[in-house]
Design an enzyme around this catalytic site. Structure first.
Site, PDB file in Angstrom:
ATOM      1  N   SER A   1       0.823  -1.221   0.000  1.00 12.93           N
ATOM      2  CA  SER A   1       0.000   0.000   0.000  1.00 12.93           C
ATOM      3  C   SER A   1       0.851   1.263   0.000  1.00 12.93           C
ATOM      4  O   SER A   1       2.009   1.265   0.427  1.00 12.93           O
ATOM      5  CB  SER A   1      -0.912   0.030   1.229  1.00 12.93           C
TER       6      SER A   1
HETATM    7  N1  SAM Z   1      -1.296  -4.594   4.019  1.00 12.09           N
HETATM    8  C1  SAM Z   1      -0.605  -4.912   2.806  1.00 12.09           C
HETATM    9  C2  SAM Z   1       0.803  -4.378   2.800  1.00 12.09           C
HETATM   10  O1  SAM Z   1       1.168  -3.594   3.693  1.00 12.09           O
HETATM   11  O2  SAM Z   1       1.563  -4.738   1.905  1.00 12.09           O
HETATM   12  C3  SAM Z   1      -1.404  -4.428   1.628  1.00 12.09           C
HETATM   13  C4  SAM Z   1      -1.530  -5.461   0.604  1.00 12.09           C
HETATM   14  S1  SAM Z   1      -2.647  -5.278  -0.726  1.00 12.09           S
HETATM   15  C5  SAM Z   1      -3.100  -3.629  -0.860  1.00 12.09           C
HETATM   16  C6  SAM Z   1      -4.128  -6.082  -0.141  1.00 12.09           C
HETATM   17  C7  SAM Z   1      -3.935  -7.546   0.195  1.00 12.09           C
HETATM   18  O3  SAM Z   1      -5.228  -8.077   0.553  1.00 12.09           O
HETATM   19  C8  SAM Z   1      -3.431  -8.413  -0.951  1.00 12.09           C
HETATM   20  O4  SAM Z   1      -2.267  -9.072  -0.556  1.00 12.09           O
HETATM   21  C9  SAM Z   1      -4.582  -9.400  -1.193  1.00 12.09           C
HETATM   22  O5  SAM Z   1      -4.149 -10.680  -1.597  1.00 12.09           O
HETATM   23  C10 SAM Z   1      -5.245  -9.419   0.164  1.00 12.09           C
HETATM   24  N2  SAM Z   1      -6.637  -9.890   0.187  1.00 12.09           N
HETATM   25  C11 SAM Z   1      -7.643  -9.633  -0.683  1.00 12.09           C
HETATM   26  N3  SAM Z   1      -8.768 -10.263  -0.289  1.00 12.09           N
HETATM   27  C12 SAM Z   1      -8.464 -10.912   0.873  1.00 12.09           C
HETATM   28  C13 SAM Z   1      -9.200 -11.745   1.776  1.00 12.09           C
HETATM   29  N4  SAM Z   1     -10.495 -12.031   1.595  1.00 12.09           N
HETATM   30  N5  SAM Z   1      -8.556 -12.232   2.855  1.00 12.09           N
HETATM   31  C14 SAM Z   1      -7.257 -11.958   3.076  1.00 12.09           C
HETATM   32  N6  SAM Z   1      -6.501 -11.203   2.262  1.00 12.09           N
HETATM   33  C15 SAM Z   1      -7.098 -10.683   1.168  1.00 12.09           C
END
Ligand code: SAM
Length: 220
Positions: free
Chosen positions: A68
């Site tokens: 992010s």
């Molecule tokens: N917090 C992360 C970081 O600091 O890098 C942001 C990662 S990205 C913006 C959002 C993440 O949410 C992705 O890795 C994606 O695979 C995950 N994601 C999407 N849907 C999800 C779900 N239902 N359960 C868990 N993770 C999920």
């Protein structure tokens, strides 16, 4: 991803500049700013992107996912109003960056990621930086009932609606921070559980996240 201390030194100035930029953009919480000034974001991305590691922008981490934008991470973390020892659930571990910030603030962190590869990668990264959150690979739209209730829940992917399981897993006084909207843009929502059956909802600016995919998210 290993870096020698010598190599790492070149990131100190850009990281400090990023902290200054976040202050200019309105981030006030000193602990959040200190954490941003400490976490080695470059170690969570591929070396080809090192020159952008401390830009205030989201960057690709593979599998169509992103680390992010630092402003987003700082703003969401600030909204959580974390106190040392708070139990915080993160949905979307991704690179582990947000997770490290939460740990740095002294929270007891639980984090769920749906992609197995990112789960393993972030687990390694968190361990090698000395952080010990509890991680799980699974569908975070269902929360993590085993360790509920939480003082804070942060969702780092864009949801079509607020998943009811997340609301249920908040303590009274607990805060859920979640971006809600369509595939193009999402409004940041802060939901505070005021009593067993009473919630307060505050809405903030628009953001752009990758989709929250799962039973209570997109594709559910
Ligand atoms: N917090 C992360 C970081 O600091 O890098 C942001 C990662 S990205 C913006 C959002 C993440 O949410 C992705 O890795 C994606 O695979 C995950 N994601 C999407 N849907 C999800 C779900 N239902 N359960 C868990 N993770 C999920």
């Amino acid at each position: 991803m290993a870096n020698s201390p010598n190599q790492d030194r070149r990131f100190v100035r850009p990281r400090n500049k990023l902290v200054e930029l976040l202050k200019e953009k309105g981030i006030k919480n000193t602990q959040v700013l200190n954490a941003i000034g400490k976490i080695p974001r470059h170690r969570l991305i591929e070396t080809a992107l090192y020159h952008r590691a401390y830009d205030d922008s989201a960057l690709p981490i593979g599998l169509g996912q992103t680390i992010s934008q630092p402003y987003t991470v700082a703003a969401q973390t600030e909204m959580l109003e974390i106190q040392k020892g708070d139990k915080v659930l993160e949905i979307g571990t991704g690179s582990g960056y947000q997770c490290m910030i939460l740990c740095e603030l002294g929270a007891e962190v639980y984090s769920v990621e749906r992609h197995n590869e990112l789960y393993h990668r972030s687990k390694e990264a968190l361990k090698s930086e000395g952080y010990n959150p509890l991680l799980k690979c699974g569908d975070g739209t269902l929360g993590w009932a085993t360790y509920a209730p939480y003082d804070g829940i942060i969702v780092t992917a864009g949801a079509p609606v607020v998943p009811d399981d997340l609301i249920k897993q908040l303590k009274v006084g607990g805060i859920l921070v979640i971006p809600v909207g369509d595939s193009k843009t999402q409004k940041m929502m802060k939901i505070t559980r005021m009593s067993e059956d009473e919630y307060r909802q505050d809405e903030y600016e628009n953001f752009k996240f990758v989709p929250l995919i799962g039973e209570k998210g997109w594709g559910g």
